[in-house]
Motif scaffolding. Structure first.
Motif, short mmCIF file in Angstrom:
data_model
loop_
_atom_site.label_atom_id
_atom_site.label_comp_id
_atom_site.label_asym_id
_atom_site.label_seq_id
_atom_site.Cartn_x
_atom_site.Cartn_y
_atom_site.Cartn_z
N UNK A 80 -6.53 -0.61 10.08
CA UNK A 80 -5.20 -1.17 10.30
C UNK A 80 -4.93 -1.12 11.79
N UNK A 81 -4.78 -2.29 12.40
CA UNK A 81 -4.65 -2.37 13.86
C UNK A 81 -3.30 -2.95 14.26
N UNK A 82 -2.55 -2.18 15.06
CA UNK A 82 -1.29 -2.67 15.62
C UNK A 82 -1.27 -2.55 17.14
N UNK A 109 -5.01 -6.94 11.35
CA UNK A 109 -4.19 -6.92 12.56
C UNK A 109 -2.75 -7.24 12.17
N UNK A 110 -1.88 -6.25 12.22
CA UNK A 110 -0.47 -6.44 11.92
C UNK A 110 0.27 -6.76 13.21
N UNK A 147 -1.81 -10.57 10.02
CA UNK A 147 -0.61 -10.65 9.20
C UNK A 147 0.61 -10.37 10.07
N UNK A 148 1.60 -11.23 9.98
CA UNK A 148 2.84 -11.03 10.72
C UNK A 148 3.87 -10.33 9.84
N UNK A 154 8.35 -4.50 5.48
CA UNK A 154 7.36 -5.57 5.26
C UNK A 154 5.95 -5.05 5.43
N UNK A 155 5.75 -4.15 6.41
CA UNK A 155 4.44 -3.52 6.58
C UNK A 155 4.06 -2.76 5.33
N UNK A 156 4.99 -1.99 4.78
CA UNK A 156 4.73 -1.19 3.58
C UNK A 156 4.35 -2.08 2.41
#
Length: 223
Positions: A80-82, A109-110, A147-148, A154-156
């Motif tokens: 999970x990359x932010x 990629x969030x 993913x935006x 929204x992430x959850x």
């Protein structure tokens, strides 16, 4: 004990320490065991380690009992990359693991939908982009998902929909509390040592059978 561990890591030029999480859950979500001594040790090592550190969490929960054997042709790993130094370290570790032929790597990629996210991401953005380009170029059979999301909820929701697809999920430990992707999640974070996303993925709201590795890059200390 943490001093012995850190000294040994320094003497042996260790690049990465993996620690066990202090809590284990049963498949029904109840606490199987908990050791506050291990938790204290983890905090001290995170603070003092001469190298990068990972905390390993086992998540074994299911809505149903499935007694049939499972066979996987490949071991599916997700990062999970932010952005940020811990996420870059997580990517570097995943690249090393992906050298095994049986490993399938997915980078998720969030990205923030809001302009606030663009402002906050300016510092370190070039390093993040370069790391992503390097991973895409050097890892064979890589799956890259962008993913935006507009906020923490929204992430959850998105992460809850994909955790069952992987056997190992690697995440960074430290994020800014005002990052749009994690905004609103910090107040619910129970275990600071595994960070906002690690805590979210280990919470009872997430059902599945997977392991978490929460990564902290070596802290930069003032001279």
């Amino acid at each position: 004990m943490y001093e012995d561990t850190c000294n040994l890591a320094m003497n042996r030029l260790t690049s990465f320490i993996i620690l066990p999480f202090h809590r284990r859950w049963s498949i029904d979500g109840s606490i199987e065991s908990e050791d506050q001594t291990i938790r204290s040790l983890n905090f001290h090592i995170l603070e003092r380690a001469p190298c990068s550190v990972g905390i390993h969490v086992e998540v074994r929960r299911s809505n149903f009992r499935d007694t049939s054997p499972t066979h996987h042709s490949s071991y599916k790993i997700a990062v999970i990359f932010m952005g940020g130094q811990d996420d870059r370290e997580a990517l570097a570790l995943a690249k090393r693991i992906s050298q095994y032929q049986s490993v399938s790597l997915t980078v998720i990629h969030l990205k923030a939908k809001t302009s606030l996210g663009n402002i906050l991401a300016e510092n370190g953005q070039m390093l993040d982009d370069e790391m992503l380009r390097y991973i895409k170029r050097s890892v064979k059979n890589l799956t890259y998902i962008q993913e935006q999301v507009k906020d923490g909820p929204e992430t959850s929701t998105f992460l809850r929909s994909i955790v069952g697809d992987f056997q190992l999920i690697i995440v960074g430990r430290r994020y800014k509390s005002k990052d749009p992707q994690t905004f609103g999640l910090e107040e619910w974070c129970e275990f600071q040592e595994i960070g906002i996303i690690g805590d979210l993925l280990s919470s009872l709201d997430f059902v599945g059978n997977y392991s978490l590795l929460i990564v902290q890059q070596q802290l930069q200390r003032a001279a």
